[in-house]
Scaffold this motif. Structure first.
Motif, PDB file in Angstrom:
ATOM      1  N   LEU A   1       0.876  -1.161   0.000  1.00 45.88           N
ATOM      2  CA  LEU A   1       0.000   0.000   0.000  1.00 45.88           C
ATOM      3  C   LEU A   1       0.914   1.213   0.000  1.00 45.88           C
ATOM      4  O   LEU A   1       1.801   1.303   0.837  1.00 45.88           O
ATOM      5  N   GLU A   2       0.723   2.110  -0.949  1.00 50.45           N
ATOM      6  CA  GLU A   2       1.620   3.249  -1.053  1.00 50.45           C
ATOM      7  C   GLU A   2       0.851   4.559  -0.992  1.00 50.45           C
ATOM      8  O   GLU A   2      -0.176   4.719  -1.652  1.00 50.45           O
ATOM      9  N   THR A   3       1.337   5.473  -0.169  1.00 55.96           N
ATOM     10  CA  THR A   3       0.810   6.831  -0.097  1.00 55.96           C
ATOM     11  C   THR A   3       1.956   7.774  -0.445  1.00 55.96           C
ATOM     12  O   THR A   3       3.069   7.335  -0.708  1.00 55.96           O
ATOM     13  N   ASP A   4       1.706   9.065  -0.391  1.00 53.74           N
ATOM     14  CA  ASP A   4       2.796   9.997  -0.654  1.00 53.74           C
ATOM     15  C   ASP A   4       3.734  10.133   0.543  1.00 53.74           C
ATOM     16  O   ASP A   4       4.807  10.701   0.423  1.00 53.74           O
ATOM     17  N   ARG A   5       3.376   9.581   1.686  1.00 53.29           N
ATOM     18  CA  ARG A   5       4.196   9.680   2.903  1.00 53.29           C
ATOM     19  C   ARG A   5       4.911   8.383   3.297  1.00 53.29           C
ATOM     20  O   ARG A   5       5.936   8.418   3.947  1.00 53.29           O
ATOM     21  N   PHE A   6       4.323   7.246   2.966  1.00 53.23           N
ATOM     22  CA  PHE A   6       4.940   5.970   3.331  1.00 53.23           C
ATOM     23  C   PHE A   6       4.487   4.877   2.383  1.00 53.23           C
ATOM     24  O   PHE A   6       3.520   5.017   1.657  1.00 53.23           O
ATOM     25  N   ARG A   7       5.221   3.763   2.447  1.00 58.58           N
ATOM     26  CA  ARG A   7       4.847   2.561   1.707  1.00 58.58           C
ATOM     27  C   ARG A   7       4.798   1.418   2.709  1.00 58.58           C
ATOM     28  O   ARG A   7       5.737   1.214   3.480  1.00 58.58           O
ATOM     29  N   LEU A   8       3.699   0.695   2.727  1.00 54.58           N
ATOM     30  CA  LEU A   8       3.536  -0.489   3.568  1.00 54.58           C
ATOM     31  C   LEU A   8       3.720  -1.707   2.670  1.00 54.58           C
ATOM     32  O   LEU A   8       3.015  -1.850   1.676  1.00 54.58           O
ATOM     33  N   THR A   9       4.675  -2.551   3.017  1.00 57.44           N
ATOM     34  CA  THR A   9       4.919  -3.774   2.261  1.00 57.44           C
ATOM     35  C   THR A   9       4.643  -4.953   3.186  1.00 57.44           C
ATOM     36  O   THR A   9       5.107  -4.978   4.321  1.00 57.44           O
ATOM     37  N   CYS A  10       3.891  -5.913   2.690  1.00 55.04           N
ATOM     38  CA  CYS A  10       3.554  -7.107   3.472  1.00 55.04           C
ATOM     39  C   CYS A  10       4.208  -8.328   2.852  1.00 55.04           C
ATOM     40  O   CYS A  10       4.097  -8.566   1.652  1.00 55.04           O
ATOM     41  N   PHE A  11       4.880  -9.096   3.690  1.00 51.64           N
ATOM     42  CA  PHE A  11       5.438 -10.381   3.279  1.00 51.64           C
ATOM     43  C   PHE A  11       4.818 -11.435   4.183  1.00 51.64           C
ATOM     44  O   PHE A  11       4.911 -11.344   5.403  1.00 51.64           O
ATOM     45  N   GLN A  12       4.157 -12.422   3.579  1.00 50.52           N
ATOM     46  CA  GLN A  12       3.549 -13.490   4.355  1.00 50.52           C
ATOM     47  C   GLN A  12       4.342 -14.769   4.145  1.00 50.52           C
ATOM     48  O   GLN A  12       4.603 -15.175   3.012  1.00 50.52           O
ATOM     49  N   THR A  13       4.714 -15.409   5.258  1.00 56.03           N
ATOM     50  CA  THR A  13       5.458 -16.662   5.178  1.00 56.03           C
ATOM     51  C   THR A  13       4.496 -17.807   4.882  1.00 56.03           C
ATOM     52  O   THR A  13       3.274 -17.643   4.921  1.00 56.03           O
ATOM     53  N   LEU A  14       5.041 -18.973   4.594  1.00 52.76           N
ATOM     54  CA  LEU A  14       4.208 -20.150   4.339  1.00 52.76           C
ATOM     55  C   LEU A  14       3.410 -20.560   5.566  1.00 52.76           C
ATOM     56  O   LEU A  14       2.369 -21.202   5.450  1.00 52.76           O
ATOM     57  N   THR A  15       3.875 -20.190   6.757  1.00 54.11           N
ATOM     58  CA  THR A  15       3.163 -20.536   7.986  1.00 54.11           C
ATOM     59  C   THR A  15       2.094 -19.513   8.351  1.00 54.11           C
ATOM     60  O   THR A  15       1.386 -19.692   9.325  1.00 54.11           O
ATOM     61  N   GLY A  16       1.981 -18.423   7.584  1.00 52.94           N
ATOM     62  CA  GLY A  16       0.946 -17.428   7.840  1.00 52.94           C
ATOM     63  C   GLY A  16       1.412 -16.217   8.622  1.00 52.94           C
ATOM     64  O   GLY A  16       0.642 -15.290   8.839  1.00 52.94           O
ATOM     65  N   THR A  17       2.651 -16.186   9.065  1.00 46.70           N
ATOM     66  CA  THR A  17       3.182 -15.022   9.758  1.00 46.70           C
ATOM     67  C   THR A  17       3.357 -13.894   8.746  1.00 46.70           C
ATOM     68  O   THR A  17       3.849 -14.114   7.644  1.00 46.70           O
ATOM     69  N   LYS A  18       2.930 -12.686   9.127  1.00 45.33           N
ATOM     70  CA  LYS A  18       3.023 -11.542   8.219  1.00 45.33           C
ATOM     71  C   LYS A  18       4.026 -10.535   8.762  1.00 45.33           C
ATOM     72  O   LYS A  18       4.001 -10.196   9.943  1.00 45.33           O
ATOM     73  N   PHE A  19       4.880 -10.043   7.866  1.00 46.53           N
ATOM     74  CA  PHE A  19       5.837  -8.996   8.184  1.00 46.53           C
ATOM     75  C   PHE A  19       5.374  -7.733   7.471  1.00 46.53           C
ATOM     76  O   PHE A  19       5.256  -7.729   6.241  1.00 46.53           O
ATOM     77  N   LEU A  20       5.108  -6.677   8.234  1.00 44.25           N
ATOM     78  CA  LEU A  20       4.690  -5.407   7.662  1.00 44.25           C
ATOM     79  C   LEU A  20       5.834  -4.422   7.826  1.00 44.25           C
ATOM     80  O   LEU A  20       6.254  -4.123   8.943  1.00 44.25           O
ATOM     81  N   LEU A  21       6.346  -3.935   6.726  1.00 40.25           N
ATOM     82  CA  LEU A  21       7.464  -3.011   6.727  1.00 40.25           C
ATOM     83  C   LEU A  21       6.982  -1.660   6.222  1.00 40.25           C
ATOM     84  O   LEU A  21       6.460  -1.561   5.111  1.00 40.25           O
ATOM     85  N   PHE A  22       7.136  -0.632   7.046  1.00 41.70           N
ATOM     86  CA  PHE A  22       6.762   0.726   6.676  1.00 41.70           C
ATOM     87  C   PHE A  22       8.033   1.454   6.273  1.00 41.70           C
ATOM     88  O   PHE A  22       8.966   1.572   7.074  1.00 41.70           O
ATOM     89  N   THR A  23       8.086   1.932   5.028  1.00 38.53           N
ATOM     90  CA  THR A  23       9.265   2.613   4.513  1.00 38.53           C
ATOM     91  C   THR A  23       8.868   3.913   3.839  1.00 38.53           C
ATOM     92  O   THR A  23       7.685   4.153   3.574  1.00 38.53           O
ATOM     93  N   ASP A  24       9.877   4.709   3.536  1.00 42.94           N
ATOM     94  CA  ASP A  24       9.674   5.884   2.706  1.00 42.94           C
ATOM     95  C   ASP A  24       9.256   5.377   1.331  1.00 42.94           C
ATOM     96  O   ASP A  24       9.775   4.355   0.870  1.00 42.94           O
ATOM     97  N   PRO A  25       8.323   6.040   0.648  1.00 41.90           N
ATOM     98  CA  PRO A  25       7.883   5.530  -0.659  1.00 41.90           C
ATOM     99  C   PRO A  25       8.981   5.501  -1.716  1.00 41.90           C
ATOM    100  O   PRO A  25       8.871   4.800  -2.709  1.00 41.90           O
ATOM    101  N   THR A  26      10.058   6.246  -1.513  1.00 40.04           N
ATOM    102  CA  THR A  26      11.147   6.255  -2.486  1.00 40.04           C
ATOM    103  C   THR A  26      12.226   5.224  -2.181  1.00 40.04           C
ATOM    104  O   THR A  26      13.208   5.132  -2.905  1.00 40.04           O
ATOM    105  N   THR A  27      12.047   4.472  -1.110  1.00 45.26           N
ATOM    106  CA  THR A  27      13.031   3.448  -0.753  1.00 45.26           C
ATOM    107  C   THR A  27      13.066   2.371  -1.824  1.00 45.26           C
ATOM    108  O   THR A  27      12.039   1.796  -2.166  1.00 45.26           O
ATOM    109  N   GLY A  28      14.247   2.112  -2.333  1.00 46.73           N
ATOM    110  CA  GLY A  28      14.411   1.063  -3.336  1.00 46.73           C
ATOM    111  C   GLY A  28      14.728  -0.263  -2.689  1.00 46.73           C
ATOM    112  O   GLY A  28      15.029  -0.329  -1.493  1.00 46.73           O
TER     113      GLY A  28
END
Length: 183
Positions: free
Chosen positions: A110-137
C-alpha cells in the motif's frame, strides 16, 4: 515515468531520507507479536493502537486474498480442464486465477505519498509489515534480510514459543545494526 508528488516538492532527497520507519510482525491468528520503530520523530501510537492495526490488517489481508478475481478460460482450455480427473469447480465452470501456478495472495503493498507499507507473508501465515519511505528502493531485499534475521535469531531460539510475542535481544540488536548500516 511515474513521478510522485513529494518528489517534485522535495527534489533534494538523500539516501538517508529513504528510510525504514517501522516493522510489525503479525502471527497467523492476527495477533501482534513484534513492533519496532526505527526513525525518531514518528507519531507515537499506543500498544492498543498497534494491536488494532495488526488485527485490522490481518482481516483486510484475508478479505483481499478471498476476492482475487478469476479470469475466464478459453473454450479449449475449459473443456480440457473439465475432462481432467480431480478438476475443481472453478476450472469446470471456465474460470481460473490469473497465474494458476502461484498461490493466491492478499494485499502485498500500500503506497501513499508519505509511506509505503509492504507485506510479506510466510508459508506458515506469519506476516511482516514493513513501513518505509515511498522512495526506498529494493524493499524486497530489505524484507528478505529481515526474514533471514527473524529465522536466525527468533525461530532458532530454543526459548521462543511459536505465535507468542518476540522478545529476543539478539534479533533486536542485529536488526537495528543492519538497518543503521544500510543508510
Amino acid at each position: 515515468m511515474y513521478v510522485r508528488q513529494h518528489d517534485i516538492a522535495n527534489p533534494q532527497l538523500t539516501v538517508s531520507d529513504r528510510a525504514v520507519f517501522s516493522l510489525i510482525i503479525i502471527n497467523k491468528a492476527g495477533g501482534l507479536i513484534y513492533q519496532r520503530e526505527f526513525q525518531a520523530g514518528l507519531r507515537k501510537l499506543s500498544t492498543n493502537d498497534y494491536l488494532v492495526l495488526a488485527g485490522t490488517f490481518h482481516g483486510v489481508h484475508a478479505i483481499t486474498r478471498s476476492i482475487t478475481p478469476k479470469l475466464p478460460l478459453s473454450s479449449t482450455t475449459a473443456s480440457h480442464a473439465a475432462s481432467s480427473p480431480g478438476t475443481s469447480t472453478a476450472a469446470a465452470s471456465g474460470y481460473s486465477y490469473p497465474n494458476p501456478g502461484v498461490a493466491v495472495s492478499g494485499l502485498e503493498f500500500l503506497e501513499t505519498d508519505r509511506f509505503r507499507l509492504t507485506c510479506f507473508q510466510t508459508l506458515t501465515g506469519t506476516k511482516f509489515l514493513l513501513f518505509t519511505d515511498p522512495t526506498t528502493g529494493s524493499v524486497d531485499t530489505i524484507m528478505n534480510k529481515v526474514y533471514e534475521l527473524y529465522a536466525d535469531y527468533v525461530m532458532k531460539n530454543p526459548f521462543y514459543q511459536l505465535e507468542m510475542p518476540v522478545r529476543c535481544e539478539a534479533f533486536d540488536r542485529h536488526l537495528g545494526a543492519w538497518l543503521r548500516g544500510r543508510t
